[in-house]
Design a protein around this motif. Structure first.
Motif, PDB file in Angstrom:
ATOM      1  N   ASN A 126      80.985  66.522  18.936  1.00  0.00           N
ATOM      2  CA  ASN A 126      80.268  65.890  17.826  1.00  0.00           C
ATOM      3  C   ASN A 126      78.849  66.399  17.660  1.00  0.00           C
ATOM      4  OD1 ASN A 126      82.493  64.300  17.366  1.00  0.00           O
ATOM      5  ND2 ASN A 126      81.742  62.626  18.627  1.00  0.00           N
ATOM      6  N   ASP A 127      78.476  67.383  18.420  1.00  0.00           N
ATOM      7  CA  ASP A 127      77.092  67.852  18.453  1.00  0.00           C
ATOM      8  C   ASP A 127      76.962  69.271  17.899  1.00  0.00           C
ATOM      9  OD1 ASP A 127      74.385  67.650  19.008  1.00  0.00           O
ATOM     10  OD2 ASP A 127      74.612  68.404  21.049  1.00  0.00           O
ATOM     11  N   LEU A 128      77.513  69.524  16.687  1.00  0.00           N
ATOM     12  CA  LEU A 128      77.399  70.846  16.077  1.00  0.00           C
ATOM     13  C   LEU A 128      76.126  70.918  15.246  1.00  0.00           C
ATOM     14  CD1 LEU A 128      81.015  71.608  14.822  1.00  0.00           C
ATOM     15  CD2 LEU A 128      79.923  72.330  16.945  1.00  0.00           C
ATOM     16  N   SER A 129      75.437  72.042  15.334  1.00  0.00           N
ATOM     17  CA  SER A 129      74.246  72.297  14.527  1.00  0.00           C
ATOM     18  C   SER A 129      74.406  73.647  13.853  1.00  0.00           C
ATOM     19  CB  SER A 129      72.995  72.318  15.404  1.00  0.00           C
ATOM     20  OG  SER A 129      72.816  71.065  16.036  1.00  0.00           O
ATOM     21  N   VAL A 130      73.846  73.773  12.646  1.00  0.00           N
ATOM     22  CA  VAL A 130      73.933  75.017  11.875  1.00  0.00           C
ATOM     23  C   VAL A 130      72.528  75.557  11.681  1.00  0.00           C
ATOM     24  CG1 VAL A 130      74.711  76.063   9.714  1.00  0.00           C
ATOM     25  CG2 VAL A 130      75.950  74.114  10.666  1.00  0.00           C
ATOM     26  N   THR A 146      71.501  71.388   6.928  1.00  0.00           N
ATOM     27  CA  THR A 146      72.542  70.426   6.597  1.00  0.00           C
ATOM     28  C   THR A 146      73.553  71.109   5.676  1.00  0.00           C
ATOM     29  OG1 THR A 146      71.418  69.630   4.616  1.00  0.00           O
ATOM     30  CG2 THR A 146      70.877  68.527   6.716  1.00  0.00           C
ATOM     31  N   ALA A 147      74.692  70.455   5.473  1.00  0.00           N
ATOM     32  CA  ALA A 147      75.702  70.986   4.560  1.00  0.00           C
ATOM     33  C   ALA A 147      75.125  71.117   3.147  1.00  0.00           C
ATOM     34  CB  ALA A 147      76.933  70.096   4.562  1.00  0.00           C
ATOM     35  N   ALA A 148      74.296  70.164   2.736  1.00  0.00           N
ATOM     36  CA  ALA A 148      73.677  70.212   1.411  1.00  0.00           C
ATOM     37  C   ALA A 148      72.747  71.417   1.279  1.00  0.00           C
ATOM     38  CB  ALA A 148      72.919  68.922   1.133  1.00  0.00           C
ATOM     39  N   GLU A 149      71.989  71.712   2.316  1.00  0.00           N
ATOM     40  CA  GLU A 149      71.082  72.869   2.277  1.00  0.00           C
ATOM     41  C   GLU A 149      71.855  74.180   2.230  1.00  0.00           C
ATOM     42  OE1 GLU A 149      67.208  71.077   4.655  1.00  0.00           O
ATOM     43  OE2 GLU A 149      68.941  71.780   5.822  1.00  0.00           O
TER      44      GLU A 149
END
Length: 164
Positions: A126-130, A146-149
């Motif tokens: 649960n600890d994924l970062s992009v 974030t997905a939005a960015e």
């Protein structure tokens, strides 16, 4: 003399460790798929916003997101005569466990790649970062996306014809 109690304990520990690794990998795959779906939804939102502005100018719209051939790890967008004009693919980094990336490509009318960028995905469960990479395989941990960015960066890149 063989210490069977110690041997059995060592084998049980090894087995438990292997099971934990498999469980961790399965959780990561589920979270990676969830992240990809969030990016897909964010792309849809950003495409709708961009198309509203493109309609005001009587310009061609951005189409999609669509998944070609039911491919779970790929999203495509179109823009005017360019179909597809953009492709986003989930890829696992070779030789770097726990590191994957979203590989983004801008395509011309002939389907040739005109620009590309990666979004590095790091973490487990649960600890994924992009992150945007500093260099390939080396994420810029100073700023998580974030997905939005990601959706904003993609749609902006489609309109500009290049990634910033």
């Amino acid at each position: 003399m063989v210490d069977y109690a110690r041997l059995i304990a060592e084998e049980m520990t090894r087995r438990d460790s292997a099971i934990a690794i498999i469980d961790s990998q399965a959780k990561r795959e589920i979270e990676l798929h969830s992240l990809f779906m969030n990016v897909e939804f964010s792309l849809g939102d950003e495409v709708a916003k961009a198309n509203h502005e493109l309609d005001k100018r009587s310009s061609p719209n951005i189409g999609g997101p669509v998944r070609p051939d039911k491919n779970e790890n790929e999203i495509e967008l179109s823009f005017g005569p360019r179909n597809p004009c953009f492709r986003l693919t989930v890829k696992s980094a070779e030789g770097l466990p726990g590191l994957s990336k979203l590989h983004a490509e801008l395509l011309d009318e002939a389907g040739t790649i005109i620009d590309q960028t990666d979004f590095e995905i790091e973490g487990n469960g649960n600890d994924l970062s992009v992150y945007k990479p500093i260099v390939e395989g080396s994420p810029n941990r100073a700023s998580a996306l974030t997905a939005a960015e990601i959706g904003q960066e993609v749609v902006t890149g489609i309109i500009r014809g290049r990634f910033a």
